[in-house]
Design a protein around this motif. Structure first.
Motif, PDB file in Angstrom:
ATOM      1  N   GLY A   1     -44.444 -47.479 -35.078  1.00 44.10           N
ATOM      2  CA  GLY A   1     -43.634 -46.273 -35.025  1.00 44.10           C
ATOM      3  C   GLY A   1     -42.367 -46.402 -34.213  1.00 44.10           C
ATOM      4  O   GLY A   1     -41.775 -45.392 -33.802  1.00 44.10           O
ATOM      5  N   ARG A   2     -41.913 -47.641 -33.975  1.00 40.72           N
ATOM      6  CA  ARG A   2     -40.683 -47.828 -33.206  1.00 40.72           C
ATOM      7  C   ARG A   2     -39.434 -47.671 -34.059  1.00 40.72           C
ATOM      8  O   ARG A   2     -38.350 -47.426 -33.528  1.00 40.72           O
ATOM      9  CB  ARG A   2     -40.691 -49.214 -32.558  1.00 40.72           C
ATOM     10  N   ARG A   3     -39.598 -47.850 -35.372  1.00 41.43           N
ATOM     11  CA  ARG A   3     -38.443 -47.748 -36.269  1.00 41.43           C
ATOM     12  C   ARG A   3     -38.747 -46.772 -37.403  1.00 41.43           C
ATOM     13  O   ARG A   3     -39.895 -46.601 -37.803  1.00 41.43           O
ATOM     14  CB  ARG A   3     -38.080 -49.118 -36.845  1.00 41.43           C
ATOM     15  N   LEU A   4     -37.711 -46.170 -37.937  1.00 42.61           N
ATOM     16  CA  LEU A   4     -37.838 -45.198 -39.021  1.00 42.61           C
ATOM     17  C   LEU A   4     -36.648 -45.347 -39.954  1.00 42.61           C
ATOM     18  O   LEU A   4     -35.499 -45.402 -39.500  1.00 42.61           O
ATOM     19  CB  LEU A   4     -37.885 -43.768 -38.467  1.00 42.61           C
ATOM     20  N   ARG A   5     -36.945 -45.441 -41.232  1.00 44.57           N
ATOM     21  CA  ARG A   5     -35.877 -45.400 -42.232  1.00 44.57           C
ATOM     22  C   ARG A   5     -36.275 -44.398 -43.306  1.00 44.57           C
ATOM     23  O   ARG A   5     -37.436 -44.279 -43.683  1.00 44.57           O
ATOM     24  CB  ARG A   5     -35.608 -46.779 -42.836  1.00 44.57           C
ATOM     25  N   VAL A   6     -35.298 -43.656 -43.798  1.00 43.72           N
ATOM     26  CA  VAL A   6     -35.526 -42.560 -44.732  1.00 43.72           C
ATOM     27  C   VAL A   6     -34.625 -42.751 -45.941  1.00 43.72           C
ATOM     28  O   VAL A   6     -33.455 -43.134 -45.803  1.00 43.72           O
ATOM     29  CB  VAL A   6     -35.238 -41.191 -44.059  1.00 43.72           C
ATOM     30  N   ASP A   7     -35.166 -42.492 -47.104  1.00 48.77           N
ATOM     31  CA  ASP A   7     -34.380 -42.570 -48.336  1.00 48.77           C
ATOM     32  C   ASP A   7     -34.985 -41.603 -49.352  1.00 48.77           C
ATOM     33  O   ASP A   7     -36.118 -41.132 -49.201  1.00 48.77           O
ATOM     34  CB  ASP A   7     -34.378 -43.993 -48.895  1.00 48.77           C
ATOM     35  N   THR A   8     -34.229 -41.304 -50.386  1.00 51.91           N
ATOM     36  CA  THR A   8     -34.691 -40.416 -51.453  1.00 51.91           C
ATOM     37  C   THR A   8     -34.570 -41.120 -52.790  1.00 51.91           C
ATOM     38  O   THR A   8     -33.741 -42.029 -52.970  1.00 51.91           O
ATOM     39  CB  THR A   8     -33.868 -39.112 -51.502  1.00 51.91           C
TER      40      THR A   8
ATOM     41  N   LYS B   1     -38.570 -37.602 -51.093  1.00 46.57           N
ATOM     42  CA  LYS B   1     -38.181 -38.283 -49.852  1.00 46.57           C
ATOM     43  C   LYS B   1     -39.282 -39.248 -49.441  1.00 46.57           C
ATOM     44  O   LYS B   1     -40.464 -38.889 -49.409  1.00 46.57           O
ATOM     45  CB  LYS B   1     -37.951 -37.272 -48.742  1.00 46.57           C
ATOM     46  N   ILE B   2     -38.887 -40.484 -49.152  1.00 46.94           N
ATOM     47  CA  ILE B   2     -39.807 -41.519 -48.695  1.00 46.94           C
ATOM     48  C   ILE B   2     -39.346 -41.986 -47.314  1.00 46.94           C
ATOM     49  O   ILE B   2     -38.189 -42.385 -47.149  1.00 46.94           O
ATOM     50  CB  ILE B   2     -39.830 -42.729 -49.655  1.00 46.94           C
ATOM     51  N   GLN B   3     -40.237 -41.924 -46.316  1.00 49.00           N
ATOM     52  CA  GLN B   3     -39.889 -42.441 -44.988  1.00 49.00           C
ATOM     53  C   GLN B   3     -40.875 -43.528 -44.594  1.00 49.00           C
ATOM     54  O   GLN B   3     -42.075 -43.427 -44.833  1.00 49.00           O
ATOM     55  CB  GLN B   3     -39.848 -41.326 -43.954  1.00 49.00           C
ATOM     56  N   GLU B   4     -40.322 -44.590 -43.993  1.00 51.97           N
ATOM     57  CA  GLU B   4     -41.105 -45.772 -43.652  1.00 51.97           C
ATOM     58  C   GLU B   4     -40.959 -46.104 -42.181  1.00 51.97           C
ATOM     59  O   GLU B   4     -39.955 -45.753 -41.539  1.00 51.97           O
ATOM     60  CB  GLU B   4     -40.638 -46.985 -44.453  1.00 51.97           C
ATOM     61  N   ALA B   5     -41.946 -46.808 -41.676  1.00 51.83           N
ATOM     62  CA  ALA B   5     -41.872 -47.434 -40.362  1.00 51.83           C
ATOM     63  C   ALA B   5     -41.817 -48.950 -40.576  1.00 51.83           C
ATOM     64  O   ALA B   5     -41.276 -49.417 -41.584  1.00 51.83           O
ATOM     65  CB  ALA B   5     -43.067 -47.021 -39.497  1.00 51.83           C
TER      66      ALA B   5
END
Length: 386
Positions: free
Chosen positions: A83-90, A251-255
């Motif tokens: 959970g140190r990084r987060l990226r978000v895209d649609t 919306k898709i969010q990844e760690a």
């Protein structure tokens, strides 16, 4: 005894892992000892495709979100994701509809209403041939109505198309009026509930066709693009190969480790910028702390979103508002990592079926996307080992 919930869930996950149909899933599980063991069936009878379809409707969005949260907890326990990084895209998940035109929508309305009236015992005139003939002629003449056609030919073509549309509108109105009379005099509302909903949709299609075709106003609010999937939205994301898509924005969010921590089937006509704050809040809810790095593409970029991320405690917020020449080294590396979300979305569409939703309705869209995301995370956990 009924089919256990764990069997249904495991068979649906297996179906989305391999992007099978329900019939293929039943056949593959029946013939494989490994799949039988995974689905907790062993030597028992495998649920058939119809049973699986019926029981799949019990999996709604809260259930799938709870399963996804459990997978996130397993990923944290195995140190796959921190959970140190987060990226978000649609991305756009298309609904299972044909390309919508005004003529084909009117033809669908006539066909569906006629079928519904006959099911409850009404005598309806057969109009399928006359409707199909008009739709075919409209499609043929539309080829000579483009801006490249000489003005005189284009004017004659458009005038003839208006005549054809007027005939098609007249037939559709006749069927709609008959359906409305049946709905008004039928006492048992359960018999005509679906028919009444279809009448309202066809009325909307009639109004938008008159406005778009006869009056020339193409900016009609609240367009209906399908009678079967009325929740479908018209989305333009600037793709050269497919400038207009018909479906729902997801919306898709990844760690880390390409692990998807959350998904959202967005409301209709929702902007990307409105998804940034909820994505950060969901990440904090799952991990108990904000990410050290949060990054997204330029659709999310705004000063308000940057300020909101810093207020939540995010150390590095990278939204590409600056030009390439003045970006820092951390920003360049973060944007390079962000491009991996494009590959993850491509894998979801190619491997787990998120290119087009095969389930019906808005709840079906939620179930389709949720099961695809769960299947992706199971593969990530499987590759990481015990």
């Amino acid at each position: 005894m009924g089919t256990p919930a764990t069997v249904v869930l495991r068979m649906l996950v297996l179906k989305h892992l391999s992007d099978w149909s329900f019939d293929e899933c039943e056949r593959e599980v029946r013939g494989s000892l490994v799949y039988r063991a995974f689905c907790r069936i062993d030597g028992e009878r495998v649920p058939d495709a119809k049973t699986l379809i019926r029981l799949a409707h019990l999996l709604d969005e809260p259930v799938l979100k709870d399963i996804l949260a459990r997978l996130v907890a397993l990923g944290r326990a195995r140190r796959v994701v921190r959970g140190r990084r987060l990226r978000v895209d649609t991305t756009v998940v298309e609904t299972n509809i044909h390309y919508p035109t005004d003529a084909t929508l009117l033809a669908d309305g006539v066909r569906v209403l006629t079928r519904g009236l006959r099911r409850i015992g009404e005598q309806v005139r057969e109009r399928s041939r006359s409707v199909a003939r008009r739709v075919f002629e409209i499609a043929q003449r539309s080829r000579t109505a483009s801006p490249r056609t000489p003005a005189a030919i284009r004017a004659r073509t458009q005038a003839k198309m208006k005549q054809l549309y007027q005939g098609l509108l007249r037939i559709t109105r006749t069927v709609v009026r008959q359906a409305e009379r049946v709905v008004a005099r039928t006492r048992r509302r359960s018999q005509v509930a679906h028919l009444s909903m279809t009448v309202d949709l066809v009325r909307h299609v009639l109004a938008q066709t008159r406005t778009r075709v006869l009056r020339g106003d193409t900016h009609y609010p609240g367009k209906v693009v399908s009678l079967f999937e009325p929740h479908t939205d018209i989305i333009r994301k600037g793709k050269l190969t497919k400038p207009t898509e018909f479906g729902r924005l997801v919306k898709i969010q990844e760690a880390e480790a390409q692990f998807i921590t959350d998904y959202v089937v967005c409301e209709r006509r929702q902007a990307d910028r409105a998804l940034w704050g909820p994505a950060l809040d969901r990440h904090i809810e799952l991990f108990g702390r904000p990410p050290q790095l949060a990054v997204a593409d330029d659709g999310f970029a705004s000063a308000t979103n940057e300020r909101g991320a810093h207020e939540r405690g995010v150390r590095h917020v990278v939204l590409p508002r600056q030009s390439r020449e003045i970006r820092s080294r951390i920003a360049r590396l973060a944007l390079r990592w962000r491009t991996g979300s494009e590959g993850r979305i491509s894998a979801l569409k190619r491997r787990h079926g998120l290119r087009r939703c095969r389930y019906r309705g808005e709840s079906g869209m939620q179930r389709w996307v949720g099961l695809g995301v769960i299947a992706n995370n199971l593969l990530v956990l499987g590759r990481a080992g015990p």
